[in-house]
Design a protein around this motif. Structure first.
Motif, PDB file in Angstrom:
ATOM      1  N   UNK A  45     -15.266  46.182  67.272  1.00 12.20           N
ATOM      2  CA  UNK A  45     -13.806  46.078  67.304  1.00 12.20           C
ATOM      3  C   UNK A  45     -13.460  45.030  68.348  1.00 12.20           C
ATOM      4  N   UNK A  46     -12.950  43.897  67.898  1.00  9.32           N
ATOM      5  CA  UNK A  46     -12.680  42.764  68.784  1.00  9.32           C
ATOM      6  C   UNK A  46     -11.204  42.424  68.750  1.00  9.32           C
ATOM      7  N   UNK A  47     -10.704  41.915  69.885  1.00  7.62           N
ATOM      8  CA  UNK A  47      -9.282  41.632  70.015  1.00  7.62           C
ATOM      9  C   UNK A  47      -9.064  40.248  70.626  1.00  7.62           C
ATOM     10  N   UNK A  48      -8.070  39.557  70.082  1.00  2.01           N
ATOM     11  CA  UNK A  48      -7.689  38.233  70.565  1.00  2.01           C
ATOM     12  C   UNK A  48      -6.653  38.393  71.668  1.00  2.01           C
ATOM     13  N   UNK A  49      -6.695  37.514  72.667  1.00  3.07           N
ATOM     14  CA  UNK A  49      -5.774  37.570  73.806  1.00  3.07           C
ATOM     15  C   UNK A  49      -4.893  36.333  73.803  1.00  3.07           C
ATOM     16  N   UNK A  50      -3.591  36.531  73.703  1.00  2.00           N
ATOM     17  CA  UNK A  50      -2.620  35.446  73.824  1.00  2.00           C
ATOM     18  C   UNK A  50      -1.528  35.873  74.797  1.00  2.00           C
ATOM     19  N   UNK A  51      -1.197  35.008  75.722  1.00  2.00           N
ATOM     20  CA  UNK A  51      -0.142  35.304  76.688  1.00  2.00           C
ATOM     21  C   UNK A  51       1.203  34.753  76.202  1.00  2.00           C
ATOM     22  N   UNK A  52       2.274  35.341  76.714  1.00  4.93           N
ATOM     23  CA  UNK A  52       3.645  34.931  76.371  1.00  4.93           C
ATOM     24  C   UNK A  52       3.897  35.061  74.861  1.00  4.93           C
ATOM     25  N   UNK A  53       3.232  35.997  74.220  1.00  2.76           N
ATOM     26  CA  UNK A  53       3.353  36.137  72.769  1.00  2.76           C
ATOM     27  C   UNK A  53       3.442  37.614  72.409  1.00  2.76           C
TER      28      UNK A  53
END
Length: 339
Positions: A45-53
């Motif tokens: 189970x993998x997750x993408x990290x985006x800031x200000x979103x």
């Protein structure tokens, strides 16, 4: 045996059409999907990290919570943007989350992609050194992070500490043995893949990469993987590396699948994600299982990789995304020798 997991960006939107309408929904549904994927027999189970979103932006509380709810499945990121990270504080968070998960973290880190705001890392207090780029800063943060994860003491102890210290220089705590070998670099070029190999990081290759030959994504990725493995061998590391690729793959097995993804299959396309940096974006695979199997046999990068991450449309809800994962595990993976 190929490891198969999912990759979620954790999008959320207050739109009535979205099944994920808030930041709380995105986080809690991500945990539920990790639990469901484990029950189905998926590996990661993998997750993408985006800031200000309106996406998943703070990975370690999520990874720790998912680790406490699961027993076997790998939990990872793809990727954490190192331009934004304090590598020492990150090492503490990562160590704690890995211990909660029982040593199951697989952390993908990278220079990151174009973000929602201009130079967003500046708001987090980070500025490249004179004459350096933000990419240089990300790689430097990564090098510090890797060094700290070795668990060697580096800080001079206070001669009059509040609590007794062990002898010698102090390291960051909590320390999680083995986490250093479970760090991956998300490489967009062959050169950064080779750099990652020299530092002993595993390799993640996404659904896009910078165009270096004009060939289809899967061909360029396969070349990147071979270059990475050659650099790994030359570096003389004492273990075998892992390599993952991400793909959008949908097996059309019911009416809902056809409604959502029928006709969405296309070809690779080329475009610019940064000025003067041309990238190749991977196709979506969407077909009945027998057709899908034949198409995936031709994907050279999937063949080269030991781990496949399925990008999931998380706003369609946990149940549907569990169905997407199950359809691949049940109807596609066995015929390709992945299971």
């Amino acid at each position: 045996m190929k490891k198969i997991g999912f990759l979620s960006f954790g999008h959320w939107s207050p739109s009535p059409q979205s099944g994920t309408r808030s930041g709380a929904d995105a986080l809690l549904q991500s945990i539920d999907l990790a639990v469901a994927a484990e029950e189905l027999g998926a590996d990661g189970a993998y997750f993408r990290v985006h800031h200000f979103a309106r996406q998943l932006g703070s990975p370690f509380p999520l990874l720790a919570a998912a680790g406490a709810r699961t027993k076997r499945i790998e939990l990872g990121t793809a990727v954490i943007d190192m331009r934004y990270e304090n590598p020492l504080y990150m090492a503490e968070d990562a160590g704690a989350a890995d211990l909660i998960a029982g040593g199951r973290l697989q952390l993908g880190i990278s220079r990151g992609s174009p973000e929602q705001v201009i130079d967003g890392w500046r708001y987090f207090g980070y500025v490249p050194e004179e004459g350096k780029t933000d990419a240089d800063m990300a790689r430097r943060h990564a090098e510090i992070f890797l060094d700290v994860l070795r668990g060697e003491g580096f800080a001079q102890p206070n001669p009059r500490p509040m609590f007794p210290n062990p002898p010698g220089l102090l390291r960051l705590e909590p320390f999680s043995e083995g986490l250093r070998e479970r760090i991956w670099w998300g490489a967009a070029t062959n050169a950064t893949a080779e750099w990652a190999a020299k530092l002993g990081m595993n390799l993640q290759s996404s659904t896009l990469k910078f165009d270096e030959s004009g060939e289809p994504l899967h061909v360029q990725q396969a070349e990147q993987i071979r270059a990475y493995r050659a650099a790994w061998k030359a570096a003389g590391h004492g273990r075998q590396p892992r390599v993952s690729v991400s793909r959008s793959i949908f097996a059309l097995v019911n009416d809902m699948d056809h409604a959502y993804f029928g006709g969405s299959e296309g070809e690779d396309h080329f475009g610019y994600i940064e000025p003067e940096k041309r990238a190749v974006f991977g196709r979506t695979y969407a077909a009945e299982p027998d057709v899908l199997i034949e198409q995936l046999k031709e994907d050279q990068a999937i063949a080269e990789a030991d781990t496949l991450l399925l990008t999931v449309p998380n706003q369609l809800g946990v149940d549907y995304n569990a169905h997407v994962i199950e359809a691949i595990l049940k109807h596609v993976a066995p015929a390709l020798g992945w299971r």
